[in-house]
Write an enzyme that holds these catalytic residues in place. Sequence first.
Site, PDB file in Angstrom:
ATOM      1  N   HIS A   1       0.839  -1.187   0.000  1.00 49.33           N
ATOM      2  CA  HIS A   1       0.000   0.000   0.000  1.00 49.33           C
ATOM      3  C   HIS A   1       0.883   1.249   0.000  1.00 49.33           C
ATOM      4  CE1 HIS A   1      -3.342  -2.371   2.106  1.00 49.33           C
ATOM      5  NE2 HIS A   1      -2.275  -3.087   2.409  1.00 49.33           N
ATOM      6  N   TYR A   2       0.305   2.404  -0.345  1.00 46.65           N
ATOM      7  CA  TYR A   2       0.908   3.651   0.109  1.00 46.65           C
ATOM      8  C   TYR A   2      -0.002   4.257   1.164  1.00 46.65           C
ATOM      9  CZ  TYR A   2      -1.898   6.408  -3.417  1.00 46.65           C
ATOM     10  OH  TYR A   2      -2.875   6.997  -4.174  1.00 46.65           O
ATOM     11  N   THR A   3       0.593   5.136   1.997  1.00 46.97           N
ATOM     12  CA  THR A   3      -0.157   5.666   3.132  1.00 46.97           C
ATOM     13  C   THR A   3      -1.192   6.696   2.718  1.00 46.97           C
ATOM     14  OG1 THR A   3       1.637   7.263   3.497  1.00 46.97           O
ATOM     15  CG2 THR A   3       1.673   5.224   4.807  1.00 46.97           C
TER      16      THR A   3
ATOM     17  N   GLU B   1       2.568  -0.859   4.566  1.00 50.02           N
ATOM     18  CA  GLU B   1       2.258   0.524   4.190  1.00 50.02           C
ATOM     19  C   GLU B   1       3.577   1.242   3.877  1.00 50.02           C
ATOM     20  OE1 GLU B   1      -0.452   2.303   3.790  1.00 50.02           O
ATOM     21  OE2 GLU B   1      -2.087   1.149   4.695  1.00 50.02           O
TER      22      GLU B   1
ATOM     23  N   HIS C   1      -2.349  -3.171  -3.390  1.00 50.37           N
ATOM     24  CA  HIS C   1      -3.688  -2.985  -2.838  1.00 50.37           C
ATOM     25  C   HIS C   1      -4.702  -2.854  -3.976  1.00 50.37           C
ATOM     26  CE1 HIS C   1      -6.190  -0.763   0.493  1.00 50.37           C
ATOM     27  NE2 HIS C   1      -6.631  -1.979   0.256  1.00 50.37           N
TER      28      HIS C   1
ATOM     29  N   ASP D   1      -3.604   2.253  -4.928  1.00 49.11           N
ATOM     30  CA  ASP D   1      -2.238   2.277  -4.404  1.00 49.11           C
ATOM     31  C   ASP D   1      -1.567   0.907  -4.510  1.00 49.11           C
ATOM     32  OD1 ASP D   1      -4.273   1.685  -2.325  1.00 49.11           O
ATOM     33  OD2 ASP D   1      -2.583   1.495  -0.959  1.00 49.11           O
TER      34      ASP D   1
END
Length: 251
Positions: free
Chosen positions: A34-36, A99, A141, A151
Site C-alpha cells: 500500500h501507500y499511506t 504501508e 492494494h 495504491d
Amino acid sequence: MSGFLPDEPSAEVRVSPNFGPRRDTLRPDMIVLHYTGMATGAGAEAWLCDPASEVSSHYLVHESGHIVQMVRESDRAWHAGQSSWFGRADINSCSIGIEIVNPGHSLGYPGFPRRQIDAVIGLCAGIAGRHSIAAERVLAHSDVAPGRKIDPGEKFPWRALFAAGVGHLVAAAPVRRGAVLKTGDTGADVEALQSMLALYGYGVEISGIFDRQTEIVVEAFQRHFRPRKVDGVADGSTQRTLERLLASVRS
C-alpha cells in the site's frame, strides 16, 4: 499486548491495537503493498496505531527506509478492507500488509526514494522467506481492491523489486495502435480477456461483456504490470502482457 519481538530484525516495534486473530486457521500466503496516502509518515504511523482509526498494517516503511512493525506477522492486521483474490474475500486473514509512506495521488504523488524501496525489497524478501510466499502473490492494494483502491500506484517501481528477486513481472509489450477491447464490447474475445484476468487472480465476472467492472480490473492490471498507459482499455499491449504473465506462472 504491550510489546513483542519484531519478526523483521531491522524493524522498530510500535504496537497497534488494531488487530485480531487470523480466521479459519489461515496463514499468510501473500504480501499486499500500500501507500499511506497521508501528508506525513509520522501522521500515518500515528493513525495506524490509533484505536479510533480501526486500521493497521503489519509494517510501515518510511521514506528514509526506517521500518516500523505494528502487528505481529502471526496476527491479522486490518489493512486490505473489502478485497478479494482468487475468490477469497478475507484478504486480511491470509496476507501481510506493508504501508509505504507516500502522500499518494491526491497530494502530488511523488516518486518513491531508492532507500525506501531498498528497505521494502529487504522486508518483502524476509517475509516471503519466512512464510514461503510465491512471487506472484506479492500484490498491490489495487490488485485485490480494484476501483476502490489505486495504491501504491503506477509510479511504484515493481521492476526494481523484480530485479532483486521480489514479486512477479514480465516485460510489458510495447504500446502500439491496433484493435482494442473496451467498455461496451461483447463476445468471445472479451470472455477470453476476462478468463485470463480471473486465472491470474483478479475478481472479474466472466460474462463476455466488457462492463465497467472489467474496465476497472483492466486499469488495476495496467497500473501494476503495464503502467505506461493506464486507461482501462485492453489494447494489444495489455493483452500480450497478460498472456506473457500467465505463461511465466505456468512455466
